[in-house]
Motif scaffolding. Structure first.
Motif, PDB file in Angstrom:
ATOM      1  N   UNK A 132      -6.198  -6.668  -0.926  1.00 29.45           N
ATOM      2  CA  UNK A 132      -5.064  -6.669  -1.856  1.00 29.45           C
ATOM      3  C   UNK A 132      -4.200  -5.424  -1.650  1.00 29.45           C
ATOM      4  N   UNK A 133      -2.882  -5.600  -1.749  1.00 30.71           N
ATOM      5  CA  UNK A 133      -1.976  -4.459  -1.674  1.00 30.71           C
ATOM      6  C   UNK A 133      -1.974  -3.719  -3.002  1.00 30.71           C
ATOM      7  N   UNK A 134      -2.017  -2.386  -2.933  1.00 35.50           N
ATOM      8  CA  UNK A 134      -2.152  -1.555  -4.132  1.00 35.50           C
ATOM      9  C   UNK A 134      -1.174  -0.385  -4.079  1.00 35.50           C
TER      10      UNK A 134
ATOM     11  N   UNK B  72      -1.822  10.441   1.715  1.00 39.05           N
ATOM     12  CA  UNK B  72      -1.105   9.479   2.543  1.00 39.05           C
ATOM     13  C   UNK B  72      -0.179   8.631   1.681  1.00 39.05           C
ATOM     14  N   UNK B  73       0.999   8.325   2.186  1.00 35.65           N
ATOM     15  CA  UNK B  73       1.958   7.434   1.522  1.00 35.65           C
ATOM     16  C   UNK B  73       2.358   7.918   0.134  1.00 35.65           C
ATOM     17  N   UNK B  74       2.468   9.231  -0.027  1.00 34.07           N
ATOM     18  CA  UNK B  74       2.898   9.804  -1.298  1.00 34.07           C
ATOM     19  C   UNK B  74       4.391   9.577  -1.467  1.00 34.07           C
ATOM     20  N   UNK B  75       4.787   9.026  -2.595  1.00 31.03           N
ATOM     21  CA  UNK B  75       6.197   8.735  -2.857  1.00 31.03           C
ATOM     22  C   UNK B  75       6.665   9.499  -4.073  1.00 31.03           C
ATOM     23  N   UNK B  76       7.747  10.225  -3.926  1.00 27.63           N
ATOM     24  CA  UNK B  76       8.328  10.940  -5.062  1.00 27.63           C
ATOM     25  C   UNK B  76       9.076   9.961  -5.929  1.00 27.63           C
TER      26      UNK B  76
ATOM     27  N   UNK C  93      -6.435   8.171  -1.016  1.00 30.58           N
ATOM     28  CA  UNK C  93      -5.337   7.631  -0.206  1.00 30.58           C
ATOM     29  C   UNK C  93      -5.751   7.465   1.247  1.00 30.58           C
ATOM     30  N   UNK C  94      -6.631   8.323   1.707  1.00 28.36           N
ATOM     31  CA  UNK C  94      -7.109   8.219   3.094  1.00 28.36           C
ATOM     32  C   UNK C  94      -8.251   7.207   3.216  1.00 28.36           C
TER      33      UNK C  94
ATOM     34  N   UNK D 288       1.467   2.715  -1.535  1.00 21.71           N
ATOM     35  CA  UNK D 288       2.127   3.919  -2.029  1.00 21.71           C
ATOM     36  C   UNK D 288       1.199   4.642  -2.988  1.00 21.71           C
ATOM     37  N   UNK D 289       1.394   5.944  -3.098  1.00 24.70           N
ATOM     38  CA  UNK D 289       0.756   6.740  -4.141  1.00 24.70           C
ATOM     39  C   UNK D 289       1.868   7.341  -4.984  1.00 24.70           C
ATOM     40  N   UNK D 290       1.893   6.994  -6.259  1.00 24.15           N
ATOM     41  CA  UNK D 290       2.913   7.498  -7.182  1.00 24.15           C
ATOM     42  C   UNK D 290       2.299   8.512  -8.145  1.00 24.15           C
ATOM     43  N   UNK D 291       2.888   9.691  -8.229  1.00 22.80           N
ATOM     44  CA  UNK D 291       2.504  10.664  -9.243  1.00 22.80           C
ATOM     45  C   UNK D 291       3.448  10.476 -10.426  1.00 22.80           C
TER      46      UNK D 291
END
Length: 302
Positions: A216-218, A297-301, A242-243, A250-253
């Protein structure tokens, strides 16, 4: 046909998955996060909300309320016995100044889809679609499943925003009609998770693992709360996750803001983080930089 209890529906949402989306917010949550941004979402039952600045003290609400929830004093001060409210909505309809609101409205899936369909052209141009959030949508599993099944049959892209605290069997079943899971990762330490949210994180992490391992995409969504999880241990755990799971798109903060203080007051609830303030832009950049340096990895602002 199932019914869903919603407390909000937002068209043209831009932060609840890819593209332009319609986000439906369902009531009810198995967690009790001390920082909850939507305190009106926790209970499954309809809840009265009061915006004091709009109240003129006219007394029409008190006149129609059979439960004597409202009291208007000689100085037109409006007092509310929230615990007596049964959610009938009569006072909301009677209020001329829109000082009262009822959080919690029942709709069948078809009623929701009627609204979703209005923006189909925007979804197709932007890669958007329908997002179901909460609260915790899995609390209303049967109605949620019916809604998402209908949405997929009509070709809508579907995101599900979830805290992860539900039965694995239900996630496996619902994953057939979900394109992207927006999955919350709140705290690393199980005891801290229990202290600040009311439950441990064991089941949550098991469900996250299962979704990733079954393809699944997360999007991993990480609320950052001052004094609770804004520390290197937690940032390092986010980067390691993330790794570990390549299915994270994506990883969203998600930086803490204090708008929920006013929301809690409107529904007669105490807010747990009275002294904590919104994370300012400079601190936000520091946190992003630190998480990036730890190898996320894939951190998105945002």
């Amino acid at each position: 046909m199932s019914k869903l209890t919603i407390f909000d529906l937002q068209r043209f949402a831009l932060h609840d998955g890819p593209g332009i989306r319609t986000t439906v917010f369902l009531k009810g949550c198995p967690l009790d996060c001390i920082w909850c941004h939507n305190p009106e979402s926790k209970s499954m039952a309809p809840q009265l909300g009061f915006l004091a600045k709009n109240c003129t003290g006219c007394g029409r609400c008190a006149a129609v309320c059979k439960e004597k929830v409202h009291f208007i004093g000689n100085t037109r001060e409006h007092k509310i016995a929230f615990e007596k409210c049964r959610g009938c909505g009569a006072c909301v309809k009677a209020c001329p100044g829109h000082a009262l609101k009822l959080y919690g409205e029942e709709k069948v899936p078809e009623e929701i889809l009627e609204i979703v369909r209005k923006d189909r052209d925007f979804y197709e141009r932007s890669g958007g679609g329908l997002t179901v959030s909460g609260g915790e949508p899995m609390m209303q599993f049967e109605g949620l499943k019916e809604l998402l099944n209908k949405a997929k049959k009509e070709g809508f892209h579907v995101c599900l925003d979830t805290c992860g605290q539900a039965a694995e069997k239900q996630y496996r079943e619902i994953s057939e009609v979900v394109d992207i899971f927006l999955f919350d990762y709140k705290l690393t330490d199980p005891e801290a998770h229990r202290r600040y949210t009311g439950v441990g994180n064991e089941r949550i992490l098991e469900n996250l693992k299962m979704l990733c391992e079954t393809g699944q995409d997360v999007y991993l969504r990480c609320p950052i709360i001052p004094g609770i999880n804004d520390n290197e241990e937690h940032y390092r755990a986010i980067a390691e996750l993330s790794r570990k799971y390549q299915k994270f798109r994506k990883v969203n903060l998600m930086m803490y803001h204090d708008m929920a203080k006013g929301k809690a007051q409107q529904i007669g609830k105490n807010y747990g983080l009275k002294e904590v303030r919104t994370i300012e832009e400079a601190r936000k950049k520091e946190i992003y930089q630190k998480v990036a340096e730890l190898g996320c990895r894939d951190l998105e602002e945002s």
